[in-house]
Design a protein around this motif. Structure first.
Motif, mmCIF file in Angstrom:
data_model
loop_
_atom_site.group_PDB
_atom_site.id
_atom_site.type_symbol
_atom_site.label_atom_id
_atom_site.label_comp_id
_atom_site.label_asym_id
_atom_site.label_seq_id
_atom_site.Cartn_x
_atom_site.Cartn_y
_atom_site.Cartn_z
ATOM 1 N N LEU A 144 -3.696 59.185 24.212
ATOM 2 C CA LEU A 144 -3.025 59.042 25.498
ATOM 3 C C LEU A 144 -2.416 57.648 25.599
ATOM 4 O O LEU A 144 -3.112 56.646 25.454
ATOM 5 C CB LEU A 144 -4.006 59.269 26.647
ATOM 6 N N LEU A 145 -1.117 57.590 25.842
ATOM 7 C CA LEU A 145 -0.400 56.335 26.056
ATOM 8 C C LEU A 145 -0.131 56.196 27.544
ATOM 9 O O LEU A 145 0.445 57.101 28.157
ATOM 10 C CB LEU A 145 0.921 56.333 25.276
ATOM 11 N N LYS A 146 -0.557 55.094 28.140
ATOM 12 C CA LYS A 146 -0.389 54.873 29.569
ATOM 13 C C LYS A 146 0.656 53.781 29.798
ATOM 14 O O LYS A 146 0.465 52.636 29.396
ATOM 15 C CB LYS A 146 -1.727 54.458 30.204
ATOM 16 N N ARG A 147 1.754 54.170 30.448
ATOM 17 C CA ARG A 147 2.858 53.246 30.702
ATOM 18 C C ARG A 147 3.027 53.037 32.199
ATOM 19 O O ARG A 147 2.818 53.936 33.005
ATOM 20 C CB ARG A 147 4.171 53.786 30.133
ATOM 21 N N GLY A 148 3.420 51.827 32.571
ATOM 22 C CA GLY A 148 3.800 51.538 33.941
ATOM 23 C C GLY A 148 5.318 51.556 34.057
ATOM 24 O O GLY A 148 6.029 51.280 33.084
ATOM 25 N N LEU A 149 5.822 51.897 35.231
ATOM 26 C CA LEU A 149 7.266 51.945 35.458
ATOM 27 C C LEU A 149 7.539 51.312 36.810
ATOM 28 O O LEU A 149 7.045 51.783 37.837
ATOM 29 C CB LEU A 149 7.763 53.389 35.429
ATOM 30 N N ILE A 150 8.311 50.231 36.801
ATOM 31 C CA ILE A 150 8.611 49.507 38.034
ATOM 32 C C ILE A 150 9.934 49.988 38.590
ATOM 33 O O ILE A 150 10.901 50.183 37.865
ATOM 34 C CB ILE A 150 8.670 47.992 37.765
ATOM 35 N N GLN A 188 14.413 53.138 34.441
ATOM 36 C CA GLN A 188 13.985 54.520 34.253
ATOM 37 C C GLN A 188 14.242 55.012 32.821
ATOM 38 O O GLN A 188 13.817 56.116 32.465
ATOM 39 C CB GLN A 188 14.734 55.430 35.224
ATOM 40 N N LEU A 189 14.935 54.222 32.019
ATOM 41 C CA LEU A 189 15.314 54.666 30.677
ATOM 42 C C LEU A 189 14.144 55.106 29.807
ATOM 43 O O LEU A 189 14.246 56.131 29.116
ATOM 44 C CB LEU A 189 16.116 53.574 29.969
ATOM 45 N N LEU A 215 2.855 55.558 35.486
ATOM 46 C CA LEU A 215 2.370 55.195 36.807
ATOM 47 C C LEU A 215 3.437 54.345 37.488
ATOM 48 O O LEU A 215 3.918 53.359 36.921
ATOM 49 C CB LEU A 215 1.064 54.395 36.702
ATOM 50 N N ALA A 216 3.846 54.756 38.692
ATOM 51 C CA ALA A 216 4.841 54.004 39.451
ATOM 52 C C ALA A 216 4.216 52.706 39.954
ATOM 53 O O ALA A 216 3.156 52.722 40.588
ATOM 54 C CB ALA A 216 5.359 54.845 40.617
ATOM 55 N N LEU A 217 4.854 51.591 39.674
ATOM 56 C CA LEU A 217 4.366 50.277 40.083
ATOM 57 C C LEU A 217 5.277 49.710 41.157
ATOM 58 O O LEU A 217 6.494 49.921 41.141
ATOM 59 C CB LEU A 217 4.320 49.323 38.891
ATOM 60 N N ALA A 218 4.700 48.943 42.068
ATOM 61 C CA ALA A 218 5.480 48.324 43.135
ATOM 62 C C ALA A 218 6.416 47.278 42.558
ATOM 63 O O ALA A 218 6.166 46.701 41.487
ATOM 64 C CB ALA A 218 4.545 47.690 44.161
ATOM 65 N N GLU A 219 7.492 47.004 43.282
ATOM 66 C CA GLU A 219 8.466 46.017 42.829
ATOM 67 C C GLU A 219 7.825 44.647 42.631
ATOM 68 O O GLU A 219 8.251 43.875 41.783
ATOM 69 C CB GLU A 219 9.607 45.904 43.855
ATOM 70 N N LEU A 258 1.103 49.642 28.480
ATOM 71 C CA LEU A 258 2.423 49.027 28.401
ATOM 72 C C LEU A 258 2.992 48.870 29.805
ATOM 73 O O LEU A 258 3.131 49.847 30.540
ATOM 74 C CB LEU A 258 3.348 49.902 27.541
ATOM 75 N N VAL A 259 3.303 47.630 30.175
ATOM 76 C CA VAL A 259 3.793 47.333 31.515
ATOM 77 C C VAL A 259 5.047 46.474 31.414
ATOM 78 O O VAL A 259 4.998 45.373 30.861
ATOM 79 C CB VAL A 259 2.745 46.581 32.360
ATOM 80 N N PRO A 260 6.191 46.938 31.918
ATOM 81 C CA PRO A 260 7.386 46.087 31.943
ATOM 82 C C PRO A 260 7.253 45.050 33.043
ATOM 83 O O PRO A 260 6.715 45.333 34.122
ATOM 84 C CB PRO A 260 8.513 47.081 32.239
ATOM 85 N N LEU A 261 7.719 43.845 32.796
ATOM 86 C CA LEU A 261 7.653 42.786 33.794
ATOM 87 C C LEU A 261 9.004 42.624 34.478
ATOM 88 O O LEU A 261 10.040 42.627 33.804
ATOM 89 C CB LEU A 261 7.232 41.458 33.155
ATOM 90 N N PRO A 262 9.028 42.454 35.791
ATOM 91 C CA PRO A 262 10.292 42.228 36.490
ATOM 92 C C PRO A 262 10.912 40.909 36.056
ATOM 93 O O PRO A 262 10.226 40.004 35.559
ATOM 94 C CB PRO A 262 9.892 42.177 37.968
ATOM 95 N N PHE A 263 12.210 40.784 36.256
ATOM 96 C CA PHE A 263 12.907 39.553 35.887
ATOM 97 C C PHE A 263 12.307 38.357 36.603
ATOM 98 O O PHE A 263 12.195 37.265 36.032
ATOM 99 C CB PHE A 263 14.397 39.680 36.245
ATOM 100 N N GLU A 264 11.885 38.544 37.852
ATOM 101 C CA GLU A 264 11.406 37.424 38.659
ATOM 102 C C GLU A 264 10.009 36.963 38.278
ATOM 103 O O GLU A 264 9.563 35.907 38.719
ATOM 104 C CB GLU A 264 11.423 37.799 40.143
ATOM 105 N N ALA A 265 9.284 37.751 37.486
ATOM 106 C CA ALA A 265 7.894 37.416 37.168
ATOM 107 C C ALA A 265 7.844 36.188 36.268
ATOM 108 O O ALA A 265 8.377 36.192 35.173
ATOM 109 C CB ALA A 265 7.213 38.590 36.490
#
Length: 533
Positions: A53-59, A75-76, A253-257, A271-278
């Motif tokens: 199982l691969l668990k990804r976050g999506l902001i 969303q890509l 999993l949908a993550l808050a902005e 795997l979690v993508p980081l926002p540009f502002e982080a």
């Protein structure tokens, strides 16, 4: 108005900016009539299956399962799990066969694609060439209502202008199924890099049957269940390369902005993508590491070549020589200084970047600029985000010369776009993000006939080089020609480049299957390393 030749038309319609806010529709609206239990997990993967199982976050916004309505490039990853076009880009950024096993071309204008034997949708039904035809027809019919339709125009498909402008029917578009397994594309202009372009998610096939409110897809994964907060995908057993896919399930999993860089993000995410502002996260945690991958996006300021002084290369070089790129990108871990027109992974030759001392006054004097005739400039920038801070640094650096008088102009994004389109600027904040992995995606915007060339830059040598790159030549020769055009653009200082964007992720240390040089991380390529005893 004079008619554009096919060659000029190709450059007039240049690449779309993927990071624009595009119109789209919410997939969940189509599920509004479904019962709660139908979008609630019936069974969870067993604990002993966690290795699979691969668990990804999506902001970002709610999940979108419609590739032709991509409105947020974040969303890509989800769409790339579910859909596959004629070709795909592998983890190294190289074009590989997707739904198409092979292809041939004639003069780079007639392209014939052969679909894989036994190709199927995720429900087991056969996937045919006609599914691609109908999908592209649907994209073309949307016309001005969907900015992604312009991508068909950029590909120089035969009759695309007339189809998108609704002067002829969609059946005139340069795409047809010769049979169930053979697709032919007819172009109005030679496009040797067409295979790279076909990886765009909007060109995915769309299921033509009744799906009963569930998504029927053709990628490595298919939807198992989901709601507005989470999705669970399962490996598509009908995918042509299912044996090469490691993870049996992928959850999103949908993550808050404002999720940003908190190491205490929901437990167990791989795997979690980081926002540009982080910017807070600078150190690795125990089981996760920070990964930065280069995107195909550059940030720069454009010169107005209609300005009597800026049109002189000596002036542009003097301005660039006064900018300290390390200082510009200080405290911006999500970018990397880049003094060249192309992103690093597209550059034809390695070179040291950064601030190189030059005799600014000598260059300005060559252009007739002195204390009696100073260089007066207006620096136009967006008044939100990181743009004011970057503009303030540029103004301070350029103000160090008594021969340069510069004034900042803070604008809304809409005002900035309007002024750029009207040519009402001296130096203006700009940038470019490519839709496909080929230098042409950037270099084409410098062509004198490109509608994205807002600076007034025109160079017959560069135009001729781009024309020659469309000719009948080997790929190494073409890349060599691109390198020559790139050098020309850099030598002429056609823009004031500042940095390249990077995509940053928190990723579990035991994950493998991604490559450092590519901007994306594809679920189907990933696997989990076996723990050492």
């Amino acid at each position: 108005m004079a008619q554009l030749t096919p060659l000029k038309r190709l450059w007039r319609y240049s690449a779309l900016l993927l990071l624009l806010f595009l119109s789209g529709c919410d997939w969940w609206a189509s599920l509004s009539g479904r019962k709660t239990e139908e979008t609630t997990p019936q069974t969870q993967p067993k604990s002993d299956e966690n290795r699979q199982l691969l668990k990804r976050g999506l902001i970002g916004a709610s999940f979108n399962l419609q590739p032709q309505h991509l409105h947020d490039e974040r969303q890509l990853p989800l769409l790339q799990d579910l859909y596959e076009g004629l070709v795909r880009i592998d983890k190294h950024g190289i074009v590989q066969g997707g739904a198409a096993e092979s292809w041939q071309q004639q003069d780079n204008k007639i392209w014939t694609f052969h679909l894989r034997a036994g190709l199927s949708w995720s429900n087991g039904e056969p996937l045919t060439a006609q599914d691609f035809v109908q999908s592209w027809y649907a994209l073309a019919v949307q016309g001005n209502q969907n900015p992604l339709s312009e991508y068909l125009r950029f590909m120089a498909l035969e009759n695309v202008d007339e189809v998108l402008d609704k002067r002829v029917g969609v059946e005139m578009l340069g795409i047809k199924a010769l049979d169930d397994k053979t697709l032919q594309l007819s172009l109005s202009q030679a496009v040797p890099y067409l295979p790279q372009m076909l990886s765009h998610i909007a060109l995915s096939p769309l299921y033509q049957g009744e799906d009963n409110g569930t998504a029927v897809t053709n990628g490595a994964y298919r939807l198992l269940y989901g709601n507005e907060q989470s999705l669970l995908l399962e490996k598509n057993p009908f995918y042509w390369h299912a044996d090469g896919v490691s993870f049996r399930h992928v959850s999103y999993l949908a993550l808050a902005e404002n999720a940003e860089s908190d190491p205490s993000l929901p437990d167990g995410l791989d795997l979690v993508p980081l926002p540009f502002e982080a910017t807070a996260l600078t150190a690795d945690s125990a089981d996760m590491q920070l990964l930065s991958l280069p995107s195909l996006c550059n940030y720069y300021y454009e010169f107005n070549f209609r300005h009597p002084q800026l049109k002189q290369s000596a002036v542009r070089k003097a301005i660039a020589g006064m900018i300290s790129l390390p200082e510009i990108v200080a405290d911006m871990p999500q970018v990397r200084a880049n003094a060249k027109f192309l992103p690093r992974q597209m550059q034809g030759q390695e070179s040291e970047e950064g601030w190189t001392p030059i005799i600014v006054e000598r260059l300005l004097a060559q252009a007739g600029i002195n204390s009696q005739n100073p260089l007066r400039l207006r620096l136009s920038y967006e008044q939100q985000g990181v743009h004011p801070q970057i503009a303030e640094k540029i103004i301070r650096m350029l103000s160090q010369s008594d021969l340069i008088h510069i004034q900042g102009e803070a604008l809304s994004r809409q005002q900035l776009l309007e002024k750029r389109a009207a040519g009402d600027f001296d130096l203006i904040r700009a940038g470019w993000c490519a839709d496909y992995h080929d230098p042409s995606a950037f270099l084409n915007i410098l062509h004198s006939q490109s509608r994205n060339n807002k600076t007034g830059f025109s160079d017959a040598r560069l135009d001729e080089g781009l024309q020659q790159s469309l000719g009948d030549m080997t790929e190494p020769k073409r890349q060599q020609r691109y390198a020559e055009i790139e050098k020309m653009a850099n030598d002429e200082q056609v823009v004031l480049p500042l940095f390249q964007y990077y995509n940053r992720y928190l990723i579990k240390r035991d994950l493998a299957g991604y490559a450092q040089g590519n901007s994306g991380i594809y679920s189907q390529d990933l696997y989990r390393r076996v723990a050492q005893p």
